[in-house]
Design an enzyme around this catalytic site. Structure first.
Site, mmCIF file in Angstrom:
data_model
loop_
_atom_site.group_PDB
_atom_site.id
_atom_site.type_symbol
_atom_site.label_atom_id
_atom_site.label_comp_id
_atom_site.label_asym_id
_atom_site.label_seq_id
_atom_site.Cartn_x
_atom_site.Cartn_y
_atom_site.Cartn_z
ATOM 1 N N ALA A 93 41.257 33.459 42.249
ATOM 2 C CA ALA A 93 42.099 33.148 41.163
ATOM 3 C C ALA A 93 43.219 32.104 41.533
ATOM 4 O O ALA A 93 43.894 32.217 42.505
ATOM 5 C CB ALA A 93 42.860 34.483 40.975
ATOM 6 N N ASP A 138 45.342 52.229 39.595
ATOM 7 C CA ASP A 138 46.385 51.388 40.374
ATOM 8 C C ASP A 138 46.676 50.070 39.837
ATOM 9 O O ASP A 138 46.739 49.251 40.712
ATOM 10 C CB ASP A 138 45.468 51.376 41.905
ATOM 11 C CG ASP A 138 46.623 50.729 42.856
ATOM 12 O OD1 ASP A 138 46.329 50.373 44.087
ATOM 13 O OD2 ASP A 138 48.006 51.165 42.637
#
Ligand code: A0H
Length: 279
Positions: A93, A138
């Protein structure tokens, strides 16, 4: 047919700088030698995984993330291990952590337009997961990364499970993102991700999670009763959406399709979505 699950080994990669340190290991920039393809290599130590008897969750994380394909979910290309470590080959990323990006804003928070775009991207990624009976469990700022075009990438499926689950998970780390049913250890379903979406939306708009308090007990009380205090600069539309996500009753929380068509989301998502309807 050639089996695309190639047996990877560490020698297949040139290892670059450490991108960050995590609870079980670190993430490195890496390049696959033959293709020169850039990836992120997450290295976990087997000793620590076994100590925390995390191996079952790790297997599940790998199983789930290798099969998900969505522009807002970080791809896992594969994994391998040697005697001491487990290696996960992940999509790189390029714009790093959303958390750092938010802290670098001059008032430590995002605009309503930017937040609405993140919420919309997350909602479409969660819709994709929930259609496959996967709940993430999460969703929080530090598990979100940014792709080359600044788009959101959900990483770290360490806590994801197949619905419905009542896994009494050892709650490590912050309570801030957990819904009432999980802190009470009750049965929970994909509606936990809708709650976390509400927490994330509030945190992007204010720089702080909604139930943050000095004392654990105080955070616990505020989550249990969904007590949210909105700063004055939050628009009425944003407040309306958040109040429909942070509901104690899971069944009362807005569904993902309803989130994607909420007035606040429609108003702010990138212009391509609300082209003038051809007459
Ligand atoms: C539990 S954990 O080990 O998984 N989390 C710790 C941690 C901490 C910090 C980062 C990263 C991280 C992970 N990434 C993955 Cl996975 C893919 N790309 C990145 C990725 N990409 C990335 C891209 C750019 C940057 N730069 C941008 C320029 O400014 C300096 C930081 C950082 C990370 N980072 C991870």
């Amino acid at each position: 047919a050639n089996d695309d699950r190639q047996k990877w080994v560490l020698q297949d990669f040139d290892i670059g700088r450490a991108l960050g340190k995590g609870k079980f290991g670190s993430v490195y920039l890496a390049r696959e030698k033959k293709s020169k393809y850039i990836v992120a290599l997450k290295v976990l130590f087997k000793s620590q995984i076994f100590e925390a008897n995390f191996e079952y969750q790790l297997k599940r994380e790998i199983e789930i993330q290798t099969h998900l394909r969505h522009p807002n979910i970080l791809k896992m290309y594969g994994y391998f291990h040697d005697d001491k470590r487990v290696y996960m080959i992940l999509e790189f990323a390029p714009k790093g952590e959303l958390f750092k990006e938010m802290k670098s804003q001059e008032n430590g928070r995002f605009s309503e337009e930017r937040t609405a775009n993140y919420v919309s991207q997350l909602a479409s990624a969660l819709q994709y997961c929930h259609e496959r009976n996967v709940i993430h469990r999460d969703i929080k700022l530090e598990n979100l990364l940014l792709g080359a075009k600044g788009e959101l990438k959900i990483a770290d499926f360490g806590w994801s499970v197949h619905t419905p689950s009542s896994k009494r998970n050892t709650l490590c780390g912050t309570l801030d993102y957990l819904p009432p049913e999980m802190i009470l250890g009750l049965e929970h379903d994909e509606k936990v991700d809708i709650w976390s979406l509400g927490v994330l939306c509030f945190e992007c708009l204010t720089g702080k999670p909604p139930f943050e308090a000095a004392e654990y007990a105080e955070t616990y009380r505020r989550i249990k009763n969904a007590i949210v205090i909105y700063p004055p600069y939050i628009s009425a539309l944003a407040r309306d959406l958040i109040s429909k996500l942070l509901r104690v009753q899971p069944s009362e929380r807005l569904s993902l399709p309803k989130i994607l068509t909420h007035e606040w989301i429609i108003k702010h998502t990138s212009s391509k979505n609300n082209e003038p309807i051809a007459a």
